[in-house]
Design a protein around this motif. Structure first.
Motif, PDB file in Angstrom:
ATOM      1  N   SER A  96       0.846  -1.203   0.000  1.00  0.00           N
ATOM      2  CA  SER A  96       0.000   0.000   0.000  1.00  0.00           C
ATOM      3  C   SER A  96       0.877   1.247   0.000  1.00  0.00           C
ATOM      4  O   SER A  96       1.969   1.272   0.588  1.00  0.00           O
ATOM      5  N   TRP A  97       0.387   2.248  -0.676  1.00  0.00           N
ATOM      6  CA  TRP A  97       1.052   3.548  -0.744  1.00  0.00           C
ATOM      7  C   TRP A  97       0.209   4.542   0.022  1.00  0.00           C
ATOM      8  O   TRP A  97      -1.013   4.467   0.008  1.00  0.00           O
ATOM      9  N   SER A  98       0.875   5.509   0.640  1.00  0.00           N
ATOM     10  CA  SER A  98       0.105   6.547   1.335  1.00  0.00           C
ATOM     11  C   SER A  98       0.812   7.896   1.196  1.00  0.00           C
ATOM     12  O   SER A  98       2.046   7.970   1.131  1.00  0.00           O
ATOM     13  N   ILE A  99       0.011   8.923   1.107  1.00  0.00           N
ATOM     14  CA  ILE A  99       0.520  10.295   1.101  1.00  0.00           C
ATOM     15  C   ILE A  99      -0.247  11.034   2.189  1.00  0.00           C
ATOM     16  O   ILE A  99      -1.481  11.037   2.195  1.00  0.00           O
ATOM     17  N   THR A 100       0.479  11.631   3.105  1.00  0.00           N
ATOM     18  CA  THR A 100      -0.171  12.370   4.190  1.00  0.00           C
ATOM     19  C   THR A 100       0.386  13.789   4.233  1.00  0.00           C
ATOM     20  O   THR A 100       1.546  14.039   3.894  1.00  0.00           O
ATOM     21  N   GLN A 101      -0.471  14.675   4.633  1.00  0.00           N
ATOM     22  CA  GLN A 101      -0.071  16.081   4.719  1.00  0.00           C
ATOM     23  C   GLN A 101      -0.735  16.697   5.936  1.00  0.00           C
ATOM     24  O   GLN A 101      -1.956  16.630   6.074  1.00  0.00           O
ATOM     25  N   GLU A 102       0.055  17.308   6.778  1.00  0.00           N
ATOM     26  CA  GLU A 102      -0.491  18.019   7.922  1.00  0.00           C
ATOM     27  C   GLU A 102      -0.924  19.395   7.430  1.00  0.00           C
ATOM     28  O   GLU A 102      -0.152  20.119   6.799  1.00  0.00           O
ATOM     29  N   ILE A 103      -2.151  19.757   7.684  1.00  0.00           N
ATOM     30  CA  ILE A 103      -2.673  21.052   7.250  1.00  0.00           C
ATOM     31  C   ILE A 103      -3.026  21.863   8.492  1.00  0.00           C
ATOM     32  O   ILE A 103      -3.838  21.427   9.315  1.00  0.00           O
ATOM     33  N   LYS A 104      -2.428  23.022   8.580  1.00  0.00           N
ATOM     34  CA  LYS A 104      -2.689  23.917   9.714  1.00  0.00           C
ATOM     35  C   LYS A 104      -3.939  24.745   9.434  1.00  0.00           C
ATOM     36  O   LYS A 104      -4.463  24.758   8.326  1.00  0.00           O
ATOM     37  N   PHE A 105      -4.346  25.466  10.445  1.00  0.00           N
ATOM     38  CA  PHE A 105      -5.446  26.402  10.276  1.00  0.00           C
ATOM     39  C   PHE A 105      -5.004  27.459   9.269  1.00  0.00           C
ATOM     40  O   PHE A 105      -3.877  27.954   9.326  1.00  0.00           O
ATOM     41  N   PRO A 106      -5.829  27.831   8.293  1.00  0.00           N
ATOM     42  CA  PRO A 106      -5.406  28.746   7.211  1.00  0.00           C
ATOM     43  C   PRO A 106      -4.836  30.079   7.692  1.00  0.00           C
ATOM     44  O   PRO A 106      -3.947  30.635   7.052  1.00  0.00           O
ATOM     45  N   ALA A 107      -5.309  30.594   8.790  1.00  0.00           N
ATOM     46  CA  ALA A 107      -4.795  31.881   9.280  1.00  0.00           C
ATOM     47  C   ALA A 107      -3.304  31.786   9.629  1.00  0.00           C
ATOM     48  O   ALA A 107      -2.582  32.787   9.526  1.00  0.00           O
ATOM     49  N   LYS A 108      -2.844  30.613  10.017  1.00  0.00           N
ATOM     50  CA  LYS A 108      -1.417  30.450  10.330  1.00  0.00           C
ATOM     51  C   LYS A 108      -0.555  30.637   9.089  1.00  0.00           C
ATOM     52  O   LYS A 108       0.544  31.174   9.161  1.00  0.00           O
ATOM     53  N   TYR A 109      -1.052  30.198   7.941  1.00  0.00           N
ATOM     54  CA  TYR A 109      -0.303  30.384   6.700  1.00  0.00           C
ATOM     55  C   TYR A 109      -0.223  31.867   6.324  1.00  0.00           C
ATOM     56  O   TYR A 109       0.816  32.354   5.893  1.00  0.00           O
TER      57      TYR A 109
END
Length: 160
Positions: A96-109
């Protein structure tokens, strides 16, 4: 020679010296080699390592502005089962392959990009301050040198 006659002679010499000084100082500001204040500034600004390093820091900070709001550390995973029993072997190996991404609250960006923009502006301002400081030092050095050269020329002319 009386005190009164000496004073009169001094009064006659003083305007002459002042006129000579003004005539010499009214000449274009350059030496025999053609060094002018503009040329001295050009040399100082193009060859000074402090200015180049400050500009490089400003460029580096500016290049980080766009990446400040990017998503961080994506992870790519590969899972392959090993030590399979007979039943699992008959079904085939499982991968199995997996791609994960941590996404912060948009205001932090947005805040991160804004903070990096402020750092870039501060570095650019520091770069300009350094350039103006070097410019000031170069002009001061040039006019000190020019003044010393003119003073030496006046003294030499006065001796003759």
């Amino acid at each position: 020679m009386s005190h009164q006659e000496g004073g009169r002679a001094l009064k006659l010499v003083r305007p002459r010296v002042i006129r000579i000084a003004f005539a010499v100082l009214a000449l274009p500001v350059s030496d025999q080699n053609g060094l002018t204040p503009e040329k001295a500034l050009q040399i100082a600004e193009s060859q000074n390592p402090e200015i180049r390093s400050a500009q490089a820091r400003a460029d580096a900070e500016d290049s980080l502005v766009s990446s400040a709001s990017w998503l961080e550390r994506p992870k790519l995973g590969l899972m392959q089962e090993q030590n399979l029993n007979n039943m699992q072997l008959s079904m085939g190996p499982m991968t199995s392959w997996s791609i994960t991404q941590e996404i912060k609250f948009p205001a932090k960006y947005f805040a991160s990009r804004s903070a990096q923009s402020a750092r870039a502006e501060a570095a650019l301002s520091a770069s300009e301050d350094k350039r103006l400081e070097i410019r000031s030092r170069a002009l001061s050095a040039y006019y000190a040198w020019y003044s010393a050269q003119r003073t030496a020329a006046l003294l030499a002319a006065q001796r003759e």
